[in-house]
Design a protein around this motif. Sequence first.
Motif: not given
Length: 426
Positions: A144-153, A116-121, A157-161
């Motif tokens: 790529r290889s990033g991870y920022h959480g499991d909510t939609f926004g 949620v803090s990422v959604e807020v960002a 931003l997470c690496d789709p691969v």
Amino acid sequence: MDRRHRLAQQDCDHVWHPYASIVDPPLATTIVSADGVRLYTAEGQALIDGMSSWWAAIHGYNHPVLNNAAHGQIDRMSHVMFGGITHEPAVALASMLVDLTPEPLQKVFFADSGSVSVEVAIKMAVQYWHGMGCPEKNRFLTVRSGYHGDTFGAMALCDPVTGMHEHFTSVLQQHYFAESPGCRFDESWDDAYIQDFRQLMEAHHQQLAAVVLEPIVQGAGGMRFYSPEYLRQVKMLCEAHDVLLVADEIATGFGRTGELFACNYAGISPDIMCLGKALTGGYMTLAATLATDRVSRGISKNGGVLMHGPTFMANPLACAVAEASIRLLLNGPWRESVHRIEQRLLSGLAPCRGFSGVADVRALGAIGVVEMKTPVDLAAVQKQFVNQGVWIRPFGKLIYTMPPYIISDDDLDFLTRAIVRVAGSL
Ligand code: PMP
């Protein structure tokens, strides 16, 4: 069926676990209590915790200082809405975070989880550009290889691969992905490492609200450690092209990498910073999104207000524990502890380099990683670890540990010996 087995069976029947099947779930380990660096199972076994409950429990469990903070606050007020109301735990914590983080970060939004803090960002960045009269700046650039959480926004931003969110690709907003930072933490810099990022920035900056990335350590997307120079270059490109920089320090914050915040390695200051996980020492669910005056003024232009307001925003109990946890951290020798853990992880895990199944061994701060050449069988490997008296939860090809900072040398050696045995058996 005794109580213990009934509980395990009811868990299998009814309870969803993270990233796990609900119809044919693996048997979860029942933990009945935790103290220091040990988790105690229903069977009476003690497990040395190598995970800090996913980066969070930096002081270990059942810590008297954090217990006291929680008890003291619960007797006064465990929760109150934050709309139109304020309270000392939130104000004290916000002031503390502003003091500790890079100076331009001045405003704090308290959320209830890292995602949620990422959604807020994301909202802050989009609303900032709206306020500035540039509504077309509503896309994000990440790596790529990033991870920022499991909510939609955050998922967008997470690496789709990495495949964690592949079911949702058709629903997710499309953003821009540069190659993962190729330069390892201690490698010498070559301009080629930033080429792809620079090209995307130059091509799309007019649409870009912000760059979002995990500074120095990419966590769930691969446990990769990259060069501070990459971060400096990103910051320079963001400034040159008038794009905001969001640092997701949810995993890296509060000393885990050896600096209080991983951005400090590069001496850069983001426009927005997300914190979570270790914020409360792993006691409560709390996260924070910090913004500069520039961002908050942009959002507030023409009477704009940030459109977000969780029910449990700035929960006083969580804020009080967070403040106590940060004080505890700062008043203790956290830097020495993290450095000691790094050195011991490097030497303890070194024998893994000799195993044919191992691709790489690395450590930074209180994070140790053994990367296998092929994915491990999670359930089987988890069982091997539990049998050896340690709690490690691998994913994909990665066997990794980030223990509480209070772990003793003996316990750390016990942990690394278990990892060496397991990695050598695969
Ligand atoms: N960002 C990063 C870098 C993370 O590691 C995580 C959690 N693994 C998140 C965001 C999401 O945090 P939470 O699980 O608290 O929603």
